[in-house]
Design a protein around this motif. Structure first.
Motif, short mmCIF file in Angstrom:
data_model
loop_
_atom_site.label_atom_id
_atom_site.label_comp_id
_atom_site.label_asym_id
_atom_site.label_seq_id
_atom_site.Cartn_x
_atom_site.Cartn_y
_atom_site.Cartn_z
N PRO A 1 57.67 46.30 -8.65
CA PRO A 1 58.12 45.52 -7.33
C PRO A 1 57.53 44.05 -7.72
CG PRO A 1 56.25 47.03 -7.27
CD PRO A 1 56.96 47.41 -8.68
N ILE A 2 56.59 43.91 -8.69
CA ILE A 2 56.09 42.67 -9.20
C ILE A 2 56.24 42.56 -10.68
CG2 ILE A 2 54.90 41.82 -7.15
CD1 ILE A 2 52.29 42.52 -8.67
N ALA B 1 55.20 36.36 -2.88
CA ALA B 1 56.58 35.69 -3.00
C ALA B 1 57.26 37.20 -2.65
CB ALA B 1 56.94 35.48 -4.42
N LYS B 2 56.96 38.41 -3.00
CA LYS B 2 57.64 39.49 -2.53
C LYS B 2 57.32 40.16 -1.45
CE LYS B 2 60.16 39.52 -6.34
NZ LYS B 2 60.07 40.66 -7.31
N LYS B 3 56.35 39.45 -0.59
CA LYS B 3 55.87 39.96 0.47
C LYS B 3 55.23 41.29 0.44
CE LYS B 3 59.47 37.52 3.27
NZ LYS B 3 58.41 36.31 3.42
N ASP C 1 41.66 41.56 -1.13
CA ASP C 1 42.98 41.76 -0.53
C ASP C 1 43.62 42.98 -1.52
OD1 ASP C 1 42.99 39.49 1.31
OD2 ASP C 1 42.61 38.48 -0.41
N PHE C 2 45.08 43.12 -1.06
CA PHE C 2 45.80 44.45 -1.66
C PHE C 2 47.01 44.00 -2.03
CE2 PHE C 2 42.34 45.87 0.86
CZ PHE C 2 41.42 46.51 0.05
N ILE C 3 47.91 44.78 -3.03
CA ILE C 3 49.38 44.57 -3.30
C ILE C 3 49.70 45.93 -3.13
CG2 ILE C 3 50.82 43.89 -5.00
CD1 ILE C 3 48.57 42.17 -6.38
N ALA C 4 50.62 45.97 -2.24
CA ALA C 4 51.54 47.19 -2.22
C ALA C 4 52.77 47.41 -3.21
CB ALA C 4 52.07 47.35 -0.51
N PHE C 5 53.03 48.68 -3.47
CA PHE C 5 54.29 48.79 -4.32
C PHE C 5 55.56 48.87 -3.66
CE2 PHE C 5 50.59 50.60 -6.84
CZ PHE C 5 50.34 49.34 -7.81
N ASP C 6 55.47 49.14 -2.22
CA ASP C 6 56.56 49.09 -1.54
C ASP C 6 56.47 48.28 -0.20
OD1 ASP C 6 59.09 49.57 -0.73
OD2 ASP C 6 59.17 51.91 -0.83
#
Length: 272
Positions: free
Chosen positions: A165-166, A181-183, A265-270
């Motif tokens: 995803p990133i 950038a990928k929301k 903060d967090f980064i989702a994979f979807d």
């Protein structure tokens, strides 16, 4: 599916593939240094200087005896493979269920790595594990927490035969920028307010520890959680840390972190 070394970067091959010739007393160079690093990992320590002298030969014999190999004091293919086996096992394909979410695969790959005790060897931010997570680089300036999280993600998606995803990065700030950038960037505020539920991450996400509005200093894989809002506690698998959670630690380990009192903060994979 076994890992296809024809489709992985050359820096990974350099860590795993045995040298073309048997290493023995008098040998010198990168491969000898790698042997010495792995001897230290396996608690047969000697100097890491790239020179195969009598002490290295003696340590190789000790390792061979411990692993039921012929105690020749020379590093042939079988001895090399035994030395690097923890990394080979970490790179093995995870079990992927037919309807398993990608985030769950990420969590499983992270568990696979931490089970083999990735640690720094030979100095701060040094050794084969750091090079694995930092695209072949190591040394004092190569903090590897973001690289660890990125590599785990990349390996999981590699075996799923899906694009990540990133892109991933060895920089926490770059991870944050890519996610925005990928929301896929989820602020602590959204979790605290309840507008995002932990279950929305579908098994795992990347956590980022924020120092300022534009500076993140630590990263890792977050898996399960307990509680809600500011009472939420989440489990992690993270590199370049230690049992106290320091960002410049020496190993990968499992920890628990609280949403309250610290800026995350967090980064989702979807998409959420």
């Amino acid at each position: 599916m076994a890992i296809d070394f024809n489709n992985v970067p050359s820096y990974i091959k350099k860590e795993i593939n045995p040298p073309s010739k048997t290493l023995k007393r008098g040998s010198k160079g990168r491969a000898v240094k790698q042997v010495q690093e792995w001897l230290q990992y396996h608690r047969c320590p000697t100097a890491i200087d790239g020179k195969f002298g009598p002490a290295t030969a003696n340590c190789v014999k000790d390792f061979q005896t411990a692993f039921n190999l012929s105690a020749t004091g020379k590093v042939d293919k079988a001895t090399w493979q035994a030395l690097v086996n923890p990394m080979s096992l970490s790179l093995a394909p995870p079990s992927i269920g037919p309807k398993e979410a990608a985030a769950s695969t990420v969590a499983n790959v992270a568990k696979q790595h931490v089970a083999h005790n990735p640690i720094e060897i030979g100095g701060a931010n040094c050794g084969p594990w750091v090079r694995l997570y930092c695209e072949g680089n190591d040394g004092p300036h190569w903090a590897w927490c973001a690289g660890f999280a990125s590599f785990i993600m990349q390996q999981a998606y590699f075996y799923r035969n899906e694009p990540t995803p990133i892109k991933g990065s060895v920089s926490c700030d770059s991870l944050a920028a890519q996610a925005k950038a990928k929301k896929l960037f989820i602020s602590k505020r959204k979790l605290s307010a309840g507008s995002v539920d932990w279950q929305d991450f579908k098994g795992a996400c990347i956590f980022l520890r924020r120092r300022t509005a534009s500076d993140w200093t630590h990263a890792g894989i977050a898996t399960v959680s307990e509680g809600k809002g500011n009472s939420l506690v989440f489990s992690t698998i993270e590199g370049n840390t230690n049992d106290e959670g320091h960002r410049e630690g020496f190993e990968a380990c499992e920890r628990k972190r609280s949403l309250s009192g610290t800026h995350y903060d967090f980064i989702a994979f979807d998409s959420i």
